[in-house]
Design a protein around this motif. Structure first.
Motif, mmCIF file in Angstrom:
data_model
loop_
_atom_site.group_PDB
_atom_site.id
_atom_site.type_symbol
_atom_site.label_atom_id
_atom_site.label_comp_id
_atom_site.label_asym_id
_atom_site.label_seq_id
_atom_site.Cartn_x
_atom_site.Cartn_y
_atom_site.Cartn_z
ATOM 1 N N THR A 194 0.838 -1.184 0.000
ATOM 2 C CA THR A 194 0.000 0.000 0.000
ATOM 3 C C THR A 194 0.877 1.241 0.000
ATOM 4 O O THR A 194 2.106 1.151 -0.030
ATOM 5 C CB THR A 194 -0.954 -0.015 1.204
ATOM 6 O OG1 THR A 194 -1.904 1.047 1.083
ATOM 7 C CG2 THR A 194 -0.202 0.155 2.522
ATOM 8 N N ASP A 223 -2.675 -8.642 4.065
ATOM 9 C CA ASP A 223 -3.718 -9.401 4.766
ATOM 10 C C ASP A 223 -3.437 -9.506 6.256
ATOM 11 O O ASP A 223 -4.358 -9.483 7.076
ATOM 12 C CB ASP A 223 -3.918 -10.783 4.135
ATOM 13 C CG ASP A 223 -2.634 -11.588 4.014
ATOM 14 O OD1 ASP A 223 -1.537 -11.003 4.102
ATOM 15 O OD2 ASP A 223 -2.734 -12.815 3.806
ATOM 16 N N CYS A 252 -4.363 -10.535 -7.034
ATOM 17 C CA CYS A 252 -4.194 -9.323 -6.233
ATOM 18 C C CYS A 252 -3.480 -8.278 -7.092
ATOM 19 O O CYS A 252 -2.253 -8.295 -7.211
ATOM 20 C CB CYS A 252 -3.387 -9.608 -4.963
ATOM 21 S SG CYS A 252 -3.150 -8.158 -3.905
ATOM 22 N N SER A 269 -0.776 -0.834 -4.266
ATOM 23 C CA SER A 269 -2.172 -0.578 -4.597
ATOM 24 C C SER A 269 -2.667 0.576 -3.731
ATOM 25 O O SER A 269 -2.195 0.766 -2.607
ATOM 26 C CB SER A 269 -3.020 -1.824 -4.320
ATOM 27 O OG SER A 269 -4.403 -1.526 -4.367
ATOM 28 N N ALA A 307 -5.961 0.728 -3.117
ATOM 29 C CA ALA A 307 -7.242 0.238 -2.607
ATOM 30 C C ALA A 307 -7.226 0.274 -1.079
ATOM 31 O O ALA A 307 -6.159 0.182 -0.459
ATOM 32 C CB ALA A 307 -7.485 -1.185 -3.092
ATOM 33 N N GLU A 310 -8.737 -3.131 3.582
ATOM 34 C CA GLU A 310 -9.677 -4.246 3.667
ATOM 35 C C GLU A 310 -9.822 -4.955 2.318
ATOM 36 O O GLU A 310 -9.849 -6.184 2.245
ATOM 37 C CB GLU A 310 -11.041 -3.748 4.152
ATOM 38 C CG GLU A 310 -11.078 -3.319 5.605
ATOM 39 C CD GLU A 310 -10.415 -1.958 5.839
ATOM 40 O OE1 GLU A 310 -10.114 -1.645 6.988
ATOM 41 O OE2 GLU A 310 -10.194 -1.215 4.853
ATOM 42 N N GLU A 311 -9.894 -4.176 1.241
ATOM 43 C CA GLU A 311 -10.016 -4.762 -0.094
ATOM 44 C C GLU A 311 -8.706 -5.430 -0.527
ATOM 45 O O GLU A 311 -8.696 -6.567 -1.022
ATOM 46 C CB GLU A 311 -10.402 -3.675 -1.099
ATOM 47 C CG GLU A 311 -10.508 -4.151 -2.536
ATOM 48 C CD GLU A 311 -10.817 -3.018 -3.508
ATOM 49 O OE1 GLU A 311 -10.403 -3.122 -4.684
ATOM 50 O OE2 GLU A 311 -11.457 -2.023 -3.085
ATOM 51 N N LEU A 312 -7.603 -4.711 -0.329
ATOM 52 C CA LEU A 312 -6.294 -5.242 -0.698
ATOM 53 C C LEU A 312 -5.978 -6.493 0.110
ATOM 54 O O LEU A 312 -5.527 -7.511 -0.439
ATOM 55 C CB LEU A 312 -5.232 -4.165 -0.473
ATOM 56 C CG LEU A 312 -3.770 -4.550 -0.709
ATOM 57 C CD1 LEU A 312 -3.551 -4.997 -2.144
ATOM 58 C CD2 LEU A 312 -2.844 -3.381 -0.358
ATOM 59 N N GLY A 362 -8.068 -8.511 1.533
ATOM 60 C CA GLY A 362 -8.954 -9.589 1.113
ATOM 61 C C GLY A 362 -8.445 -10.281 -0.141
ATOM 62 O O GLY A 362 -8.472 -11.514 -0.250
ATOM 63 N N ASP A 363 -7.968 -9.484 -1.111
ATOM 64 C CA ASP A 363 -7.403 -10.063 -2.333
ATOM 65 C C ASP A 363 -6.179 -10.918 -2.015
ATOM 66 O O ASP A 363 -5.999 -12.015 -2.572
ATOM 67 C CB ASP A 363 -7.000 -8.954 -3.308
ATOM 68 C CG ASP A 363 -8.196 -8.291 -3.986
ATOM 69 O OD1 ASP A 363 -9.301 -8.866 -3.928
ATOM 70 O OD2 ASP A 363 -8.019 -7.201 -4.559
ATOM 71 N N LYS A 378 -6.994 -14.289 -0.565
ATOM 72 C CA LYS A 378 -7.389 -15.256 -1.600
ATOM 73 C C LYS A 378 -6.158 -15.826 -2.296
ATOM 74 O O LYS A 378 -6.113 -17.013 -2.619
ATOM 75 C CB LYS A 378 -8.326 -14.594 -2.604
ATOM 76 C CG LYS A 378 -9.694 -14.237 -2.044
ATOM 77 C CD LYS A 378 -10.554 -13.535 -3.081
ATOM 78 C CE LYS A 378 -11.894 -13.124 -2.493
ATOM 79 N NZ LYS A 378 -12.726 -12.362 -3.479
#
Length: 579
Positions: A72, A265, A495, A504, A506, A509-511, A513-514, A517
């Motif tokens: 980030t 994450d 991601c 990123s 983003a 929370e979004e980053l 989450g990716d 995964k």
């Protein structure tokens, strides 16, 4: 006397004694003013907080970390970590510098944040030399001279090139160290020296480096500290055995707790506070853990205005309800509340504006299946190959030898339970492609691709089927960097990191989450490690023991000699433009 705030009846952490005493604390102009066990009837506060037996500790200081590891930007990172009580960090943005050079570093440094972000000079861009790895940027003597003028620069970032530091007095890294010693003689020089002992350690430290943050082991920890090394404990080094060495020898003054790298994450759940809690569970007394995340890192970096609750120091502090659980009621930065328990992150509507070219920085050819056929000239039915074997704990690797069949001039690596590991130069400089082999890194059919490849951040792809490798690499180029996981022809994890292939903008929370995964998809492929993403991303780090891969080939990271894929006496690799 008018003051901004008085906090009554709070258990204050006393840095000098590493103990708690119930006191009243006043704050004026963003700094601690008067702190006393008596009432403050002579002071007129705008705000009174009745702490009711809460605990007050200084804001946490992370003296060695990489914001880019959280994938980030500084603005979002600031918001994300303040809730964990982190109020000051020293960031070594060498990932940004490896991709974009001095310009990228300056873009990173100009971000305005509530969190105090100081910076280290990236000492190793590239981590070795341009002859051993291709990077987007280079930090040389001219760039270091410019950075030394910056007030936000407080140290030389981790110096990693062991051979250049210890045995090559005219190497670039030694020249950088000497320039720092000349221009800023009291500035800390940070080191990266895993598995270095005895005279080799002395040769490394003789350069002027005085710290190490790499993987520590109890059998060498005492030797390093007694040799004058300030130890910075990252997560994997916070073990009961290492903490026992610190406690038994009363080495609290000579170490701190850091994060180094926290994935996006993991940032959903904590930061430096989690490492502090882990240290306590590993046997470090809570008071000492607080000391080693506040005062010793402040002293190491020359921060005389923070790190303890005392008159004139910055009013960076945490109020805790439960010391053992280490749960926060509120976090204050310069006397202002920046987080309270249960609050959601209020992300700013305006974030950093990077140049448009930063989102179009991954430039290499899309792979085809034909590119991955390994052609061998040999008169034998099989050839011996150098193969990389990863470990399930930490980021170390080792070289093994495997006998691999050859049929009609094609290396049959799949029959030997191997996977391809490919690194492709992505800066448009030389088009290098290196192909190596790994010993059973995954158990299921699939591939993993990333541009987050320490530290050169070229395109790196690993897989055990040609079609999955091609799909992963092609999709990675399409999103301009990040992580891609493919299983049996389907993308199972993605991601995007469009800024330089490493960042990123983003929300966390979004980053996060990716990235979760991606991690889950790697686990489903059978990739085993305590930190799958860090393990994979450091397969390309040519200063981490013992065998790693750059766009130039597979390298012994201590001797900096390259290994051929095929033993020369057995055969010759025929692929053009492939190392």
């Amino acid at each position: 006397m008018n003051v901004d705030m008085i906090i009554q009846d709070v258990w204050v952490f006393q840095t000098a004694t590493q103990s708690f005493i119930k006191k009243n604390v006043s704050i004026k102009d963003g700094k601690f003013y008067y702190i006393s066990t008596t009432e403050m009837s002579n002071l007129t506060p705008e705000t009174i907080i009745k702490a009711e037996n809460q605990y007050m500790i200084p804001g946490l200081i992370d003296a060695h970390m990489h914001i880019e590891s959280s994938m980030t930007t500084p603005t979002i990172f600031s918001k994300a970590v303040l809730r964990y009580g982190v109020t000051t960090v020293v960031a070594d943005a060498h990932e940004m510098a490896n991709v974009f050079g001095l310009e990228g570093l300056e873009e990173f440094m100009k971000a305005e944040t509530e969190l105090d972000i100081f910076h280290a000079i990236p000492s190793s861009v590239p981590s070795t030399t341009p002859e051993l790895e291709t990077t987007g940027g280079i930090i040389g003597l001219a760039e270091v001279a410019e950075l030394l003028k910056q007030p936000k620069i407080v140290c030389l970032g981790e110096a990693m090139n062991f051979k250049g530091i210890a045995y090559e007095p005219e190497s670039l890294i030694r020249q950088i160290i000497d320039l720092c010693k000349k221009e800023r003689p009291t500035m800390p020089l940070e080191g990266h020296c895993p598995k270095i002992y005895d005279e080799e350690l002395a040769a490394f430290l003789f350069s002027g480096i005085t710290s190490d943050h790499t993987h520590q082991f109890p059998e060498s920890l005492k030797e390093k500290i007694e040799a004058g090394v300030f130890i910075q404990f990252q997560n994997k080094s916070i073990t009961p055995e290492n903490m026992q060495v610190i406690v038994e020898n009363q080495f609290y003054e000579y170490a701190s707790i850091i994060t180094d790298d926290v994935m996006a994450d993991d940032l959903l759940h904590g930061h430096l506070n989690e490492n502090l809690k882990k240290a306590v569970k590993a046997g470090l007394p809570i008071e000492k853990a607080i000391y080693m995340t506040t005062y010793t890192p402040a002293r190491r970096m020359g921060f005389h205005d923070r790190g303890e609750i005392a008159p004139g120091r910055m009013a960076d502090f945490i109020l805790l309800n439960d010391l053992e659980e280490f749960t926060f009621e509120a976090v204050y930065k310069s006397g202002k509340k920046v987080y309270e328990q249960g609050a959601e992150i209020d992300y700013p509507t305006v974030i950093e504006s990077f140049p448009a070219t930063y989102q179009k920085s991954v430039n290499c050819k899309p792979l085809t299946v034909a590119d991955l056929v390994i052609k061998v000239a040999t008169d034998k039915d099989s050839v011996r190959c150098n193969v990389i074997q990863k470990q399930e704990v930490g980021t170390f690797t080792e070289r093994i030898t495997k006998e691999i069949p050859v049929k009609e001039g094609i290396l049959q690596w799949q029959e030997a339970d191997c996977a391809l590991l490919i690194v492709m130069e992505r800066y448009g400089k030389n088009g290098n492609i290196s192909i190596s082999l790994m010993d059973k890194p995954i158990s299921e059919k699939g591939a993993i691709a990333t541009t987050w490849a320490h530290d050169h951040h070229n395109v790196m792809v690993m897989g055990n089927t040609l079609e999955d490798i091609v799909l992963a690499q092609n999709e990675l180029l399409a999103i301009q960097g990040g992580y891609i996981v493919v299983s049996n022809g389907e993308i199972t994890g993605k991601c995007p990191l469009p800024i330089g292939g490493i960042l990123s903008q983003a929300p966390i929370e979004e980053l996060g989450g990716d990235l979760q995964k991606v991690r889950a998809s790697m686990q489903a492929l059978g990739y085993k490690n305590m930190n799958e993403i860090m393990s994979f991303s450091t397969l390309s780090l040519p200063v981490s023991p013992a065998i790693k891969v750059t766009d130039m080939g597979m390298m012994n990271t201590k001797t900096q000699a390259f290994y051929p894929l095929i033993f020369p006496e057995d055969g010759v690799l025929l692929n053009e433009d492939t190392h």
